[in-house]
Design a protein around this motif. Structure first.
Motif, PDB file in Angstrom:
ATOM      1  N   TYR A 225       0.830  -1.219   0.000  1.00 25.44           N
ATOM      2  CA  TYR A 225       0.000   0.000   0.000  1.00 25.44           C
ATOM      3  C   TYR A 225       0.865   1.270   0.000  1.00 25.44           C
ATOM      4  CZ  TYR A 225      -3.560   3.370   1.456  1.00 25.44           C
ATOM      5  OH  TYR A 225      -4.406   4.452   1.530  1.00 25.44           O
ATOM      6  N   THR A 237      -5.018   0.704  -3.928  1.00 21.29           N
ATOM      7  CA  THR A 237      -5.762   1.094  -2.717  1.00 21.29           C
ATOM      8  C   THR A 237      -6.940   0.135  -2.542  1.00 21.29           C
ATOM      9  OG1 THR A 237      -7.294   2.624  -3.795  1.00 21.29           O
ATOM     10  CG2 THR A 237      -5.148   3.515  -3.156  1.00 21.29           C
ATOM     11  N   SER A 238      -7.642   0.280  -1.421  1.00 20.94           N
ATOM     12  CA  SER A 238      -8.636  -0.742  -1.066  1.00 20.94           C
ATOM     13  C   SER A 238      -9.952  -0.622  -1.832  1.00 20.94           C
ATOM     14  CB  SER A 238      -8.929  -0.669   0.433  1.00 20.94           C
ATOM     15  OG  SER A 238      -9.678   0.504   0.717  1.00 20.94           O
ATOM     16  N   GLY A 239     -10.326   0.582  -2.263  1.00 19.66           N
ATOM     17  CA  GLY A 239     -11.655   0.759  -2.870  1.00 19.66           C
ATOM     18  C   GLY A 239     -12.785   0.550  -1.874  1.00 19.66           C
ATOM     19  N   LEU A 240     -12.486   0.707  -0.603  1.00 17.45           N
ATOM     20  CA  LEU A 240     -13.510   0.447   0.428  1.00 17.45           C
ATOM     21  C   LEU A 240     -14.380   1.665   0.738  1.00 17.45           C
ATOM     22  CD1 LEU A 240     -11.534  -1.810   2.950  1.00 17.45           C
ATOM     23  CD2 LEU A 240     -13.624  -2.444   1.707  1.00 17.45           C
ATOM     24  N   SER A 241     -14.036   2.836   0.188  1.00 17.61           N
ATOM     25  CA  SER A 241     -14.703   4.065   0.663  1.00 17.61           C
ATOM     26  C   SER A 241     -16.230   4.038   0.567  1.00 17.61           C
ATOM     27  CB  SER A 241     -14.121   5.291  -0.039  1.00 17.61           C
ATOM     28  OG  SER A 241     -14.095   5.106  -1.428  1.00 17.61           O
ATOM     29  N   GLU A 280      -4.706   6.429   6.828  1.00 15.58           N
ATOM     30  CA  GLU A 280      -5.678   6.965   5.853  1.00 15.58           C
ATOM     31  C   GLU A 280      -7.103   6.752   6.357  1.00 15.58           C
ATOM     32  OE1 GLU A 280      -5.034   8.838   3.217  1.00 15.58           O
ATOM     33  OE2 GLU A 280      -2.934   8.682   3.756  1.00 15.58           O
ATOM     34  N   ARG A 284     -10.447   9.712   7.461  1.00 15.05           N
ATOM     35  CA  ARG A 284     -11.927   9.682   7.417  1.00 15.05           C
ATOM     36  C   ARG A 284     -12.471  10.101   8.784  1.00 15.05           C
ATOM     37  NH1 ARG A 284     -15.394   5.564   9.151  1.00 15.05           N
ATOM     38  NH2 ARG A 284     -17.425   5.539   8.125  1.00 15.05           N
ATOM     39  N   ASN A 346      -7.479   8.784  -5.091  1.00 19.83           N
ATOM     40  CA  ASN A 346      -7.240   9.921  -4.199  1.00 19.83           C
ATOM     41  C   ASN A 346      -6.217  10.911  -4.750  1.00 19.83           C
ATOM     42  OD1 ASN A 346      -7.430  11.354  -1.603  1.00 19.83           O
ATOM     43  ND2 ASN A 346      -5.311  10.685  -1.368  1.00 19.83           N
ATOM     44  N   ARG A 349      -7.948  12.898  -7.246  1.00 19.75           N
ATOM     45  CA  ARG A 349      -8.910  13.838  -6.639  1.00 19.75           C
ATOM     46  C   ARG A 349      -8.189  15.128  -6.232  1.00 19.75           C
ATOM     47  NH1 ARG A 349     -13.470  10.378  -3.151  1.00 19.75           N
ATOM     48  NH2 ARG A 349     -13.089   8.437  -4.246  1.00 19.75           N
ATOM     49  N   ASP A 377     -18.934   7.299  -3.083  1.00 21.10           N
ATOM     50  CA  ASP A 377     -18.540   7.393  -1.667  1.00 21.10           C
ATOM     51  C   ASP A 377     -18.794   8.787  -1.095  1.00 21.10           C
ATOM     52  OD1 ASP A 377     -16.398   9.055  -2.464  1.00 21.10           O
ATOM     53  OD2 ASP A 377     -14.935   7.432  -2.423  1.00 21.10           O
ATOM     54  N   ASP A 379     -19.381  11.720   0.873  1.00 19.01           N
ATOM     55  CA  ASP A 379     -19.505  11.720   2.327  1.00 19.01           C
ATOM     56  C   ASP A 379     -19.355  13.172   2.769  1.00 19.01           C
ATOM     57  OD1 ASP A 379     -19.060   9.922   4.958  1.00 19.01           O
ATOM     58  OD2 ASP A 379     -17.728  11.666   5.036  1.00 19.01           O
ATOM     59  N   ASN A 383     -15.748  14.768   2.088  1.00 21.31           N
ATOM     60  CA  ASN A 383     -15.765  15.596   0.886  1.00 21.31           C
ATOM     61  C   ASN A 383     -15.461  17.051   1.245  1.00 21.31           C
ATOM     62  OD1 ASN A 383     -16.101  15.746  -1.947  1.00 21.31           O
ATOM     63  ND2 ASN A 383     -18.203  16.454  -1.718  1.00 21.31           N
ATOM     64  N   SER A 386     -11.878  17.523   2.579  1.00 25.09           N
ATOM     65  CA  SER A 386     -10.858  17.370   1.535  1.00 25.09           C
ATOM     66  C   SER A 386     -10.844  18.577   0.595  1.00 25.09           C
ATOM     67  CB  SER A 386     -11.110  16.101   0.726  1.00 25.09           C
ATOM     68  OG  SER A 386     -11.086  14.973   1.554  1.00 25.09           O
TER      69      SER A 386
HETATM   70  C1  LIG Z   1     -11.317  16.707  -3.176  1.00 25.80           C
HETATM   71  C2  LIG Z   1     -11.487  15.384  -2.457  1.00 25.80           C
HETATM   72  C3  LIG Z   1     -12.766  14.937  -2.143  1.00 25.80           C
HETATM   73  C4  LIG Z   1     -12.938  13.723  -1.447  1.00 25.80           C
HETATM   74  N1  LIG Z   1     -14.212  13.296  -1.176  1.00 25.80           N
HETATM   75  C5  LIG Z   1     -14.383  12.138  -0.479  1.00 25.80           C
HETATM   76  C6  LIG Z   1     -15.685  11.673  -0.174  1.00 25.80           C
HETATM   77  O1  LIG Z   1     -16.705  12.307  -0.474  1.00 25.80           O
HETATM   78  N2  LIG Z   1     -15.799  10.473   0.487  1.00 25.80           N
HETATM   79  C7  LIG Z   1     -14.700   9.753   0.864  1.00 25.80           C
HETATM   80  O2  LIG Z   1     -14.858   8.673   1.456  1.00 25.80           O
HETATM   81  N3  LIG Z   1     -13.458  10.195   0.606  1.00 25.80           N
HETATM   82  C8  LIG Z   1     -13.265  11.356  -0.056  1.00 25.80           C
HETATM   83  N4  LIG Z   1     -11.988  11.781  -0.340  1.00 25.80           N
HETATM   84  C9  LIG Z   1     -10.845  11.069   0.263  1.00 25.80           C
HETATM   85  C10 LIG Z   1     -10.208   9.953  -0.577  1.00 25.80           C
HETATM   86  O3  LIG Z   1      -9.931  10.407  -1.866  1.00 25.80           O
HETATM   87  C11 LIG Z   1     -11.058   8.682  -0.649  1.00 25.80           C
HETATM   88  O4  LIG Z   1     -11.478   8.293   0.638  1.00 25.80           O
HETATM   89  C12 LIG Z   1     -10.239   7.530  -1.253  1.00 25.80           C
HETATM   90  O5  LIG Z   1      -9.785   7.874  -2.532  1.00 25.80           O
HETATM   91  C13 LIG Z   1     -11.087   6.285  -1.307  1.00 25.80           C
HETATM   92  O6  LIG Z   1     -10.414   5.256  -1.974  1.00 25.80           O
HETATM   93  P1  LIG Z   1     -10.009   3.921  -1.228  1.00 25.80           P
HETATM   94  O7  LIG Z   1     -11.183   3.386  -0.501  1.00 25.80           O
HETATM   95  O8  LIG Z   1      -9.346   3.049  -2.212  1.00 25.80           O
HETATM   96  O9  LIG Z   1      -8.964   4.484  -0.169  1.00 25.80           O
HETATM   97  P2  LIG Z   1      -7.788   3.765   0.621  1.00 25.80           P
HETATM   98  O10 LIG Z   1      -6.520   4.447   0.219  1.00 25.80           O
HETATM   99  O11 LIG Z   1      -7.849   2.305   0.493  1.00 25.80           O
HETATM  100  O12 LIG Z   1      -8.063   4.212   2.128  1.00 25.80           O
HETATM  101  C14 LIG Z   1      -8.863   3.433   3.023  1.00 25.80           C
HETATM  102  C15 LIG Z   1     -10.010   4.275   3.538  1.00 25.80           C
HETATM  103  O13 LIG Z   1      -9.533   5.394   4.263  1.00 25.80           O
HETATM  104  C16 LIG Z   1     -10.386   6.518   4.058  1.00 25.80           C
HETATM  105  N5  LIG Z   1      -9.594   7.589   3.435  1.00 25.80           N
HETATM  106  C17 LIG Z   1      -8.495   7.451   2.663  1.00 25.80           C
HETATM  107  N6  LIG Z   1      -8.012   8.670   2.330  1.00 25.80           N
HETATM  108  C18 LIG Z   1      -8.814   9.581   2.907  1.00 25.80           C
HETATM  109  C19 LIG Z   1      -8.837  11.009   2.934  1.00 25.80           C
HETATM  110  N7  LIG Z   1      -7.898  11.748   2.322  1.00 25.80           N
HETATM  111  N8  LIG Z   1      -9.836  11.629   3.606  1.00 25.80           N
HETATM  112  C20 LIG Z   1     -10.785  10.910   4.252  1.00 25.80           C
HETATM  113  N9  LIG Z   1     -10.811   9.558   4.258  1.00 25.80           N
HETATM  114  C21 LIG Z   1      -9.844   8.906   3.597  1.00 25.80           C
HETATM  115  C22 LIG Z   1     -11.503   6.069   3.137  1.00 25.80           C
HETATM  116  O14 LIG Z   1     -12.607   5.693   3.927  1.00 25.80           O
HETATM  117  C23 LIG Z   1     -10.886   4.853   2.445  1.00 25.80           C
HETATM  118  O15 LIG Z   1     -11.828   3.918   1.994  1.00 25.80           O
HETATM  119  C24 LIG Z   1     -11.796  12.982  -1.046  1.00 25.80           C
HETATM  120  C25 LIG Z   1     -10.523  13.458  -1.374  1.00 25.80           C
HETATM  121  C26 LIG Z   1     -10.365  14.643  -2.069  1.00 25.80           C
HETATM  122  C27 LIG Z   1      -8.980  15.123  -2.394  1.00 25.80           C
END
Ligand SMILES: Cc1cc2nc3c(=O)[nH]c(=O)nc-3n(C[C@H](O)[C@H](O)[C@H](O)COP(=O)(O)OP(=O)(O)OC[C@H]3O[C@@H](n4cnc5c(N)ncnc54)[C@H](O)[C@@H]3O)c2cc1C
Length: 488
Positions: A225, A237-241, A280, A284, A346, A349, A377, A379, A383, A386
């Protein structure tokens, strides 16, 4: 004694404290979900979230029936009225649920609890969606954390990992059947035009889908990771969001599974990959805490001088950004990934958000609203936090004057152009050397790659260096003298 079990953003059977509490009595349990678009302060779920919700409710109904329940009762809000009606119909003596933390939800919970208790009905709520609740977690001065690192360090050091709660083996149904809306009648999924083909192909909403995605990540992504999480061309990444957002899996389930898998694979429960991954997950958490303590986070900058920021209004530029037609390949790839799959990596984003705010000088709230509608996702806390982080107006935010260069970001994080080739196929034949800046390619290269700039793919809608200078000039409007010094 009948118990009403009110499902919200906790759409799972395992590790669900409200459900475990309701089922443990052995008395009838009525599981209910209320679609309440009125109580959420103009933050009713957007299109992609509604698509997800349909799948998640359908899966939950299926899973509940396997426990012996008559299935999920669906009602439309306002939630307080729907609950009052259900209590009257079922003669329930208790209503239980897992808490949400958006400001509107906190207020709603308070009203519902007070109303039920006034009628002598037990009202009990639990935490199923956060590692630790904002009302119980503060810094040494008793204040909410505004900086992530101390928040994370304290969370790790002080919050105990709770014992897992198994899904109940059985749920006693109510003897009589109850009226329920048909899920299809809520029209959560699009029909004409059906824009959800890519979402169908990419996601499996529901608890089983969440567990499957977690397992894939534990097997293939956890240990790498740290190295791969910033590479959008890879599944690093996990795609769990979305699963976490809808509560199809809880953060403690993710935590325990990651630590256990790392321990089994390496002998060390906190390998660097796991440490980074859990931090990470804690972002959240940090976002939820910020929203709880600063309820205007989705609508107003946390740093008040950003109220004076000279945002532009430019519908054409906003539309180019939304459609992935800015002429910057990494930005366009991200926006198209979002539109097609309801999700964006991410790293991308951050790049697209920076581009909207700093290159186009468009208000971060325009981007936040688009993400709200198009992300599966979406949130409120993550959201908003970020977007404010990228804008530089939030807590612990990136400084405004740090402006992502979309060309070098592409070259660094998508060095072989795999991500751009996937989402911007019209550039697919360009070499790695020019794929992130096609306007720098020679006429011969463009012709060999069958790219006619301005026809097959747009020229950049703004010049990076001109836009950068314009953004810094705009910042000068709002900066204090001290901040000007730092920026120099
Ligand atoms: C402009 C912007 C808007 C975003 N809007 C959202 C949103 O509406 N909902 C959302 O869940 N995430 C949001 N994110 C955060 C992040 O981009 C996503 O959580 C992440 O890309 C989800 O992919 P993943 O599950 O593979 O993450 P992984 O990298 O596998 O991370 C595991 C978990 O950690 C949490 N996480 C990881 N990074 C962040 C972060 N920077 N902030 C908060 N939580 C995080 C998520 O729940 C995620 O599923 C945003 C980021 C940016 C820059």
């Amino acid at each position: 004694m009948t118990t009403l079990l009110w499902f919200r953003s906790d759409l799972r059977l395992a590790d669900n404290p409200a459900l475990a509490y309701a089922a443990a009595s052995g008395e009838p349990v009525v599981p209910v979900f209320i679609l309440d678009d009125q109580d959420c302060d103009a933050w009713a779920p957007g299109g992609a979230s509604r698509w997800w919700l349909h799948g998640s409710l359908s899966a939950l109904d299926h899973d509940l029936r396997k426990l012996g329940s008559h299935g999920l009762i669906l009602r439309r809000g306002p939630a307080q009225d729907a609950i009052a009606a259900l209590v009257a119909q079922t003669q329930a003596k208790a209503v239980v649920w897992n808490r949400r933390y958006e400001p509107w939800a906190v207020a709603l919970d308070g009203r519902i609890k007070a109303g039920l208790r006034a009628k002598g009905i037990e009202a009990r709520s639990f935490n199923a969606t956060l590692l630790c609740e904002p009302s119980t977690f503060a810094n040494l001065q008793g204040q909410p954390y505004k900086v992530f690192t101390p928040f994370w360090k304290s969370l790790r050091a002080t919050v105990p990992v709770p014992t897992p709660i198994a899904a109940p083996a059985h749920m006693t149904p109510l003897a009589k059947s109850l009226a329920s809306d048909a899920l299809a009648s809520w029209a959560l999924r699009p029909t004409r035009p059906d824009w959800a083909g890519g979402l169908n192909a990419h996601w499996t909403p529901g608890e089983a889908g969440a567990q499957a995605r977690l397992q894939t990540f534990l097997d293939d992504g956890l240990l790498t990771y740290r190295e791969r999480r910033n590479l959008p061309g890879q599944a690093g990444t996990s795609g769990l969001s979305p699963h976490l957002h809808f509560g199809e899996i809880g953060p403690w389930q993710v935590w325990r599974a990651a630590v256990t898998a790392a321990s089994a694979q390496t002998g060390d429960p906190m390998t660097p990959g796991v440490e980074t991954f859990l931090s990470e997950v804690a972002w959240r958490e940090f976002s939820a805490h910020l929203l709880f303590h600063f309820p205007t986070l989705p609508t107003a900058p946390l740093r008040p001088q950003f109220e004076r920021f000279p945002w532009r209004v430019d519908a054409k530029a906003l539309s180019a950004w939304q459609k992935g037609l800015t002429g910057y390949p990494i930005v366009d790839a991200g926006m198209r990934q979002l539109w097609t799959t309801g999700w964006m990596h991410n790293r991308v984003r951050m790049i697209v958000a920076s581009f909207l705010i700093k290159h186009l000088l468009l208000d971060w709230r325009d981007g936040e609203a688009w993400f709200w509608d198009t992300l599966v996702d979406a949130d409120l806390a993550s959201n908003a936090a970020s977007w404010q982080w990228v804008a530089g107006s939030g807590a612990d935010a990136a400084p405004y004057f740090r402006i992502f260069n979309p060309i070098t970001q592409g070259e660094k994080f998508d060095p072989d152009g795999a991500y751009v080739r996937r989402w911007v196929p019209e550039l697919g034949r360009l070499s790695n050397g020019v794929i992130h800046a096609p306007w720098t390619a020679s006429a011969i290269e463009l012709s060999a790659a069958q790219v006619r700039l301005g026809q097959d793919y747009p020229r950049p809608i703004v010049d990076h260096f001109v836009a950068r200078a314009r953004a810094l000039e705009a910042l000068a409007h709002i900066k204090t003298d001290r901040e000007q010094d730092v920026a120099r």
